[in-house]
Design a protein around this motif. Structure first.
Motif, PDB file in Angstrom:
ATOM      1  N   LEU A  23      -2.790  -9.230   1.842  1.00 44.80           N
ATOM      2  CA  LEU A  23      -3.341  -8.230   0.913  1.00 44.80           C
ATOM      3  C   LEU A  23      -4.672  -8.679   0.333  1.00 44.80           C
ATOM      4  O   LEU A  23      -5.593  -7.869   0.163  1.00 44.80           O
ATOM      5  N   THR A  24      -4.788  -9.973   0.055  1.00 45.05           N
ATOM      6  CA  THR A  24      -6.037 -10.470  -0.537  1.00 45.05           C
ATOM      7  C   THR A  24      -7.198 -10.358   0.455  1.00 45.05           C
ATOM      8  O   THR A  24      -8.336 -10.065   0.062  1.00 45.05           O
ATOM      9  N   GLU A  25      -6.914 -10.575   1.735  1.00 42.92           N
ATOM     10  CA  GLU A  25      -7.966 -10.393   2.747  1.00 42.92           C
ATOM     11  C   GLU A  25      -8.416  -8.925   2.794  1.00 42.92           C
ATOM     12  O   GLU A  25      -9.615  -8.642   2.957  1.00 42.92           O
ATOM     13  N   ILE A  26      -7.471  -8.024   2.643  1.00 42.72           N
ATOM     14  CA  ILE A  26      -7.838  -6.603   2.602  1.00 42.72           C
ATOM     15  C   ILE A  26      -8.649  -6.309   1.341  1.00 42.72           C
ATOM     16  O   ILE A  26      -9.656  -5.603   1.369  1.00 42.72           O
ATOM     17  N   GLU A  27      -8.211  -6.910   0.218  1.00 47.97           N
ATOM     18  CA  GLU A  27      -8.949  -6.730  -1.043  1.00 47.97           C
ATOM     19  C   GLU A  27     -10.372  -7.258  -0.934  1.00 47.97           C
ATOM     20  O   GLU A  27     -11.304  -6.684  -1.499  1.00 47.97           O
ATOM     21  N   SER A  28     -10.538  -8.338  -0.206  1.00 49.45           N
ATOM     22  CA  SER A  28     -11.878  -8.929  -0.163  1.00 49.45           C
ATOM     23  C   SER A  28     -12.839  -8.062   0.664  1.00 49.45           C
ATOM     24  O   SER A  28     -14.051  -8.087   0.420  1.00 49.45           O
ATOM     25  N   ALA A  48      -9.009  -1.378  -4.682  1.00 45.74           N
ATOM     26  CA  ALA A  48      -8.050  -2.194  -3.934  1.00 45.74           C
ATOM     27  C   ALA A  48      -7.391  -3.279  -4.806  1.00 45.74           C
ATOM     28  O   ALA A  48      -6.171  -3.259  -4.992  1.00 45.74           O
ATOM     29  N   ASP A  49      -8.159  -4.218  -5.330  1.00 50.10           N
ATOM     30  CA  ASP A  49      -7.506  -5.344  -6.003  1.00 50.10           C
ATOM     31  C   ASP A  49      -7.042  -4.975  -7.413  1.00 50.10           C
ATOM     32  O   ASP A  49      -7.519  -4.019  -8.017  1.00 50.10           O
ATOM     33  N   GLY A  50      -6.114  -5.800  -7.918  1.00 52.60           N
ATOM     34  CA  GLY A  50      -5.525  -5.557  -9.230  1.00 52.60           C
ATOM     35  C   GLY A  50      -6.273  -6.231 -10.366  1.00 52.60           C
ATOM     36  O   GLY A  50      -5.755  -6.322 -11.473  1.00 52.60           O
ATOM     37  N   HIS A  51      -7.475  -6.702 -10.103  1.00 59.03           N
ATOM     38  CA  HIS A  51      -8.254  -7.322 -11.175  1.00 59.03           C
ATOM     39  C   HIS A  51      -8.858  -6.245 -12.071  1.00 59.03           C
ATOM     40  O   HIS A  51      -9.001  -5.099 -11.667  1.00 59.03           O
ATOM     41  N   ALA A  52      -9.212  -6.638 -13.290  1.00 59.48           N
ATOM     42  CA  ALA A  52      -9.737  -5.670 -14.261  1.00 59.48           C
ATOM     43  C   ALA A  52     -11.235  -5.463 -14.020  1.00 59.48           C
ATOM     44  O   ALA A  52     -12.016  -6.422 -14.070  1.00 59.48           O
ATOM     45  N   THR A 106       7.123  -7.446  -3.401  1.00 58.04           N
ATOM     46  CA  THR A 106       6.219  -7.977  -4.421  1.00 58.04           C
ATOM     47  C   THR A 106       4.908  -8.399  -3.741  1.00 58.04           C
ATOM     48  O   THR A 106       4.817  -8.398  -2.503  1.00 58.04           O
ATOM     49  N   PHE A 107       3.901  -8.757  -4.546  1.00 55.79           N
ATOM     50  CA  PHE A 107       2.589  -9.117  -3.989  1.00 55.79           C
ATOM     51  C   PHE A 107       2.736 -10.280  -2.996  1.00 55.79           C
ATOM     52  O   PHE A 107       3.405 -11.271  -3.297  1.00 55.79           O
ATOM     53  N   ASP A 108       2.097 -10.182  -1.835  1.00 53.82           N
ATOM     54  CA  ASP A 108       2.446 -11.072  -0.719  1.00 53.82           C
ATOM     55  C   ASP A 108       1.993 -12.514  -0.884  1.00 53.82           C
ATOM     56  O   ASP A 108       2.452 -13.389  -0.153  1.00 53.82           O
ATOM     57  N   ASN A 109       1.108 -12.794  -1.836  1.00 60.01           N
ATOM     58  CA  ASN A 109       0.744 -14.210  -1.944  1.00 60.01           C
ATOM     59  C   ASN A 109       1.874 -15.040  -2.556  1.00 60.01           C
ATOM     60  O   ASN A 109       1.914 -16.254  -2.374  1.00 60.01           O
ATOM     61  N   ILE A 110       2.827 -14.399  -3.221  1.00 60.36           N
ATOM     62  CA  ILE A 110       3.981 -15.142  -3.750  1.00 60.36           C
ATOM     63  C   ILE A 110       4.862 -15.654  -2.601  1.00 60.36           C
ATOM     64  O   ILE A 110       5.077 -16.865  -2.479  1.00 60.36           O
ATOM     65  N   ASN A 117       6.931  -5.719 -12.060  1.00 61.46           N
ATOM     66  CA  ASN A 117       6.655  -6.051 -10.668  1.00 61.46           C
ATOM     67  C   ASN A 117       5.325  -5.437 -10.207  1.00 61.46           C
ATOM     68  O   ASN A 117       4.860  -4.440 -10.745  1.00 61.46           O
ATOM     69  N   ASN A 118       4.734  -6.069  -9.235  1.00 64.70           N
ATOM     70  CA  ASN A 118       3.518  -5.614  -8.575  1.00 64.70           C
ATOM     71  C   ASN A 118       3.919  -5.322  -7.128  1.00 64.70           C
ATOM     72  O   ASN A 118       4.328  -6.264  -6.441  1.00 64.70           O
ATOM     73  N   PRO A 119       3.895  -4.068  -6.646  1.00 66.51           N
ATOM     74  CA  PRO A 119       3.167  -2.913  -7.162  1.00 66.51           C
ATOM     75  C   PRO A 119       4.019  -1.885  -7.892  1.00 66.51           C
ATOM     76  O   PRO A 119       3.481  -0.871  -8.316  1.00 66.51           O
ATOM     77  N   SER A 137       2.601 -11.724 -14.832  1.00 70.15           N
ATOM     78  CA  SER A 137       1.158 -11.501 -14.854  1.00 70.15           C
ATOM     79  C   SER A 137       0.750 -10.111 -15.351  1.00 70.15           C
ATOM     80  O   SER A 137      -0.320  -9.951 -15.939  1.00 70.15           O
ATOM     81  N   PHE A 138       1.586  -9.110 -15.122  1.00 69.43           N
ATOM     82  CA  PHE A 138       1.222  -7.733 -15.514  1.00 69.43           C
ATOM     83  C   PHE A 138       1.832  -7.319 -16.848  1.00 69.43           C
ATOM     84  O   PHE A 138       1.752  -6.152 -17.221  1.00 69.43           O
ATOM     85  N   ARG A 139       2.432  -8.276 -17.575  1.00 74.95           N
ATOM     86  CA  ARG A 139       3.168  -7.869 -18.762  1.00 74.95           C
ATOM     87  C   ARG A 139       2.282  -7.261 -19.859  1.00 74.95           C
ATOM     88  O   ARG A 139       2.756  -6.474 -20.675  1.00 74.95           O
ATOM     89  N   GLY A 198      -5.610 -12.773 -16.512  1.00 76.14           N
ATOM     90  CA  GLY A 198      -6.651 -12.215 -15.642  1.00 76.14           C
ATOM     91  C   GLY A 198      -6.531 -10.744 -15.309  1.00 76.14           C
ATOM     92  O   GLY A 198      -7.426 -10.195 -14.688  1.00 76.14           O
ATOM     93  N   LYS A 199      -5.454 -10.082 -15.710  1.00 72.18           N
ATOM     94  CA  LYS A 199      -5.281  -8.692 -15.300  1.00 72.18           C
ATOM     95  C   LYS A 199      -5.789  -7.680 -16.335  1.00 72.18           C
ATOM     96  O   LYS A 199      -5.951  -6.512 -16.025  1.00 72.18           O
ATOM     97  N   LEU A 200      -6.015  -8.162 -17.566  1.00 65.80           N
ATOM     98  CA  LEU A 200      -6.206  -7.233 -18.684  1.00 65.80           C
ATOM     99  C   LEU A 200      -7.658  -6.865 -18.957  1.00 65.80           C
ATOM    100  O   LEU A 200      -7.969  -5.713 -19.211  1.00 65.80           O
ATOM    101  N   LEU A 229       0.508   3.678  -0.405  1.00 61.22           N
ATOM    102  CA  LEU A 229      -0.754   3.040  -0.794  1.00 61.22           C
ATOM    103  C   LEU A 229      -0.643   2.594  -2.240  1.00 61.22           C
ATOM    104  O   LEU A 229       0.124   3.162  -3.004  1.00 61.22           O
ATOM    105  N   ARG A 230      -1.464   1.604  -2.622  1.00 64.86           N
ATOM    106  CA  ARG A 230      -1.577   1.228  -4.025  1.00 64.86           C
ATOM    107  C   ARG A 230      -3.003   1.466  -4.480  1.00 64.86           C
ATOM    108  O   ARG A 230      -3.955   1.031  -3.815  1.00 64.86           O
ATOM    109  N   ILE A 231      -3.143   2.140  -5.599  1.00 65.69           N
ATOM    110  CA  ILE A 231      -4.469   2.427  -6.166  1.00 65.69           C
ATOM    111  C   ILE A 231      -4.627   1.641  -7.461  1.00 65.69           C
ATOM    112  O   ILE A 231      -3.763   1.705  -8.344  1.00 65.69           O
TER     113      ILE A 231
END
Ligand code: EGV
Length: 379
Positions: A13-18, A28-32, A117-121, A162-164, A193-195, A223-225, A354-356
């Motif tokens: 997923l991170t490669e797709i985000e990049s 794509a990514d879940g960063h703020a 859940t997010f695949d890097n876990i 949970n993510n997503p 992380s998403f709390r 990092g998400k907020l 999809l996740r938006i």
């Protein structure tokens, strides 16, 4: 199989985000990536002063202040304050890597992990040679607690919210699962992380975990907020007698995070406590409503996470395949995330969603979702 399927096979997923990072319409990514509020901009205007403060003060104090400001903001009043009880990391993924490595010599069976859940876990756990056992969200949240903690596992790992999906582990359920983990000597690990987005995850998890007597680890993420350009920390908190070499591995990886980042996190957390967090919740809710309204008239489409409050929204595409939709959107420079890889034990189950990302400038989000609507309405 559709012709576009092989395009993203073996890609995480991170490669797709990049791929999306330089795009104007990166959902794509879940960063703020929203605009700073007026109050946040005034913190940024003070950065030279914050830099000076960071250089002048003992880093121990700055670390304590950052932990306190962030964890109290989210009502986690009973977090451990003993030395080493909360280890500060560059990011929550660094905390995750430390946890994964620490579990390796613990011996015993596989790690049970929430699915999806997010695949890097799963990737960080597997990358350290650990075997995984999926636990479906429904099994985790409802029904028998013994089914939620599979026989013979060394650790149960839960992402909450949970993510997503945004699904939140309720207080009573956490207490029951933690009691089961205590009885069977399973390490209970949470990624929260998403709390920050969901007040239903603001009950004091650390009090519940402490009272259960289980061995536990919690990963937190600032990092998400806030749109702080990835200036953030991940926190790795653990129980007194966790029996994992977390501090040792942490020391293998870093001496400490930047005191400047610690001061920045403290200031953003204080602003959030003074009203910024409630504003952020309204902002995300408005963006979620915008996505749902823009796509409301598209046939054979659904929002499977009706109750979600996290900064990402899943869209169920019905018969359509996410890779086809993703590929067509990409041709217009618009990026979302296909969901297959979230289903780390059975990717096919994510092939139609999809996740938006919602932590975005509303105008850009609207343009991207209108384009998505056009793609979905075209045969
Ligand atoms: C999300 C990026 C990592 C991650 C994004 C994320 N991937 N750390 N390998 O931070 O939901 O988009 O969590």
């Amino acid at each position: 199989m559709s012709p576009s399927t092989p395009l993203l096979r073996g890609v995480n997923l991170t490669e797709i985000e990049s791929l999306a990072l330089s795009s104007q319409l990166n959902m794509a990514d879940g960063h703020a990536r929203q605009e700073l509020t007026k109050a946040q901009r005034s913190i940024v205007d003070e950065l030279p002063d914050l830099f000076a403060k960071a250089a002048a003060q003992p880093v121990d104090d700055l670390e304590r202040e950052a932990h306190r400001a962030y964890l109290h903001l989210l009502h986690q009043h009973s977090y451990p304050t003993r030395p080493g009880g909360v280890l500060t990391c560059y990011s929550s993924s660094v905390a995750m890597e430390i946890l994964a490595r620490s579990l390796v010599p613990a011996g015993g069976g596989p790690v049970a992990l929430v699915h999806p859940t997010f695949d890097n876990i799963p990737d960080l756990l597997r990358g350290n040679g650990l075997r995984l056992l999926p636990v479906e969200e429904d099994v985790l949240h409802e029904g028998s607690v013994s089914a939620a903690v599979p026989e013979g596992v060394r650790c149960l790992f839960i992402t909450t919210p949970n993510n997503p999906t945004g699904r939140v582990l309720a207080e009573q359920r956490l207490a029951a699962i933690a009691a089961e983990c205590a009885a069977r000597d399973v390490v209970l690990a949470l990624d929260t992380s998403f709390r920050g987005f969901d007040t239903r995850s603001h009950y004091d998890h650390y009090a519940v975990l402490r009272d259960s007597g289980c061995r536990w680890v919690v990963i937190e993420d600032t990092g998400k907020l806030w749109a702080t350009l990835d200036l953030k920390v991940g926190l790795l908190a653990s129980s007194d007698h966790v029996g994992l070499p977390l501090a040792k591995i942490h020391s293998d990886i870093l001496l400490g995070v930047s005191p400047f980042v610690l001061v920045l996190v403290t200031r953003f957390a204080e602003d959030a406590a003074a009203g910024g967090l409630a504003d952020l919740h309204r902002f995300i809710a408005d963006n979620r409503a915008l996505v749902r309204a823009t796509l409301a008239d598209v046939p054979d489409l659904a929002f499977p996470d009706g109750d979600a409050r996290v900064s990402v929204e899943r869209v169920d595409l019905g018969e359509r395949r996410c890779l086809d939709v993703w590929t067509r959107l990409r041709q217009s420079g618009i990026y979302v995330l296909p969901c297959s890889q979230f289903h780390w034990a059975d990717p096919a189950r994510g092939d139609h969603s999809l996740r938006i990302a919602l932590a975005r400038v509303p105008g850009a989000l609207e343009a991207a979702v209108r384009a998505l609507r056009a793609v979905l309405l075209r045969p």
